[in-house]
Write a protein that holds these residues in place. Structure first.
Motif, PDB file in Angstrom:
ATOM      1  N   TRP A  33      93.736  19.104  35.166  1.00  0.00           N
ATOM      2  CA  TRP A  33      95.049  18.818  34.583  1.00  0.00           C
ATOM      3  C   TRP A  33      95.512  17.411  34.937  1.00  0.00           C
ATOM      4  N   ALA A  34      95.997  16.695  33.927  1.00  0.00           N
ATOM      5  CA  ALA A  34      96.716  15.442  34.140  1.00  0.00           C
ATOM      6  C   ALA A  34      98.184  15.765  33.925  1.00  0.00           C
ATOM      7  N   ILE A  35      98.986  15.541  34.931  1.00  0.00           N
ATOM      8  CA  ILE A  35     100.409  15.843  34.846  1.00  0.00           C
ATOM      9  C   ILE A  35     101.159  14.509  34.902  1.00  0.00           C
ATOM     10  N   PHE A  36     101.800  14.175  33.783  1.00  0.00           N
ATOM     11  CA  PHE A  36     102.522  12.908  33.665  1.00  0.00           C
ATOM     12  C   PHE A  36     103.986  13.148  33.998  1.00  0.00           C
ATOM     13  N   LEU A  37     104.513  12.307  34.890  1.00  0.00           N
ATOM     14  CA  LEU A  37     105.869  12.465  35.412  1.00  0.00           C
ATOM     15  C   LEU A  37     106.703  11.221  35.129  1.00  0.00           C
ATOM     16  N   PRO A  38     108.029  11.369  35.073  1.00  0.00           N
ATOM     17  CA  PRO A  38     108.889  10.204  34.852  1.00  0.00           C
ATOM     18  C   PRO A  38     108.604   9.102  35.872  1.00  0.00           C
ATOM     19  N   GLY A  39     108.866   7.880  35.452  1.00  0.00           N
ATOM     20  CA  GLY A  39     108.637   6.741  36.340  1.00  0.00           C
ATOM     21  C   GLY A  39     107.193   6.270  36.311  1.00  0.00           C
TER      22      GLY A  39
END
Length: 189
Positions: free
Chosen positions: A140-146
Motif C-alpha cells: 500500500w502507498a498511503i498519500f497524506l496531506p503535506g
C-alpha cells in the motif's frame, strides 16, 4: 613438458610475489544486498485533496525491489480516503522485513485540476517499510496531506501498523516527507 612446467612455475612465482595485495576493481564496488523477493499487488489510499496520476516505488539499484500502482482520486469531502479499489501487479519486496532497507517513492500529482496546468512529480527518499510479518496482502502507498507518503505491506495483522483500514498517525515514524522532484519534472514535462 619442460616448457609447460616452466610456465606453471612462472605463474606460481608471479602469484607469490604479489601475495594477493593487488586490488581488484571489483573490490571497490559495493554490491547490493541480495533479498528473497515476493511480488504482491499494489494499491493506494489518498488522504489529500489532489489527484495522483501515478506512483512508483524503487529499491536500491540492483536489488529488484520495486513496482508501482494505479492512479487515485482526491480524498472524499468527509475526509475518507479515495482508492483501495484498484490494484496493479506487482511490487516486489523482501519476503522477510529488512530494517536497513530504504526506498524511493515518486508520484505525479495534479494540484490545479483545471485541465490546462500540468501536474508535478514529487519524490520521497529513504522511505522505510514498517516491520511486517509474512506478506499476505497488498503493498500500500498511503498519500497524506503535506506531500507525505507511507508505504506498508499488508501482513494480516489487523491490530498492527500494517492495516490499510487505519489512517497512519501524523507522528508515524514510517511516514516520509516528499518534495518536488526537479530532475523528473525537467525530464518528463
Amino acid at each position: 613438458m619442460a616448457v609447460f612446467l616452466s610456465v606453471v612455475l612462472l605463474v606460481l612465482c608471479a602469484c607469490q610475489e604479489h601475495n594477493g595485495d593487488v586490488p581488484s576493481p571489483l573490490d571497490e564496488i559495493p554490491l547490493p544486498p541480495q533479498y528473497e523477493l515476493v511480488g504482491a499487488g499494489t494499491s493506494a489510499l489518498n488522504y489529500t485533496p489532489w489527484y495522483i496520476h501515478s506512483f512508483g516505488i524503487e529499491g536500491p539499484e540492483g536489488t529488484g525491489i520495486g513496482g508501482g500502482g494505479p492512479n487515485v482520486g482526491p480524498a472524499h469531502e468527509d475526509g475518507r480516503p479515495s482508492g483501495g479499489g484498484a490494484e496493479s501487479c506487482c511490487t516486489r519486496v523482501p519476503a522477510v522485513w529488512q530494517p536497513e532497507l530504504r526506498l524511493t517513492v515518486r508520484w505525479f500529482v495534479e494540484k490545479k485540476l483545471d485541465g490546462k496546468t500540468p501536474g508535478c512529480w514529487y519524490k520521497a527518499e529513504n522511505v522505510r517499510l514498517a516491520k511486517y510479518g509474512e506478506v499476505m496482502g497488498s503493498i500500500w502507498a498511503i498519500f497524506l496531506p503535506g506531500d507525505r507518503v507511507r508505504i506498508m505491506v499488508s501482513d494480516g495483522n489487523l491490530e498492527g501498523g500494517n492495516n490499510a483500514n487505519n489512517r497512519p498517525a501524523d507522528n508515524d515514524p514510517y511516514i516520509a516527507q516528499g518534495e518536488i522532484d526537479h530532475e523528473w519534472n525537467r525530464l518528463y514535462q
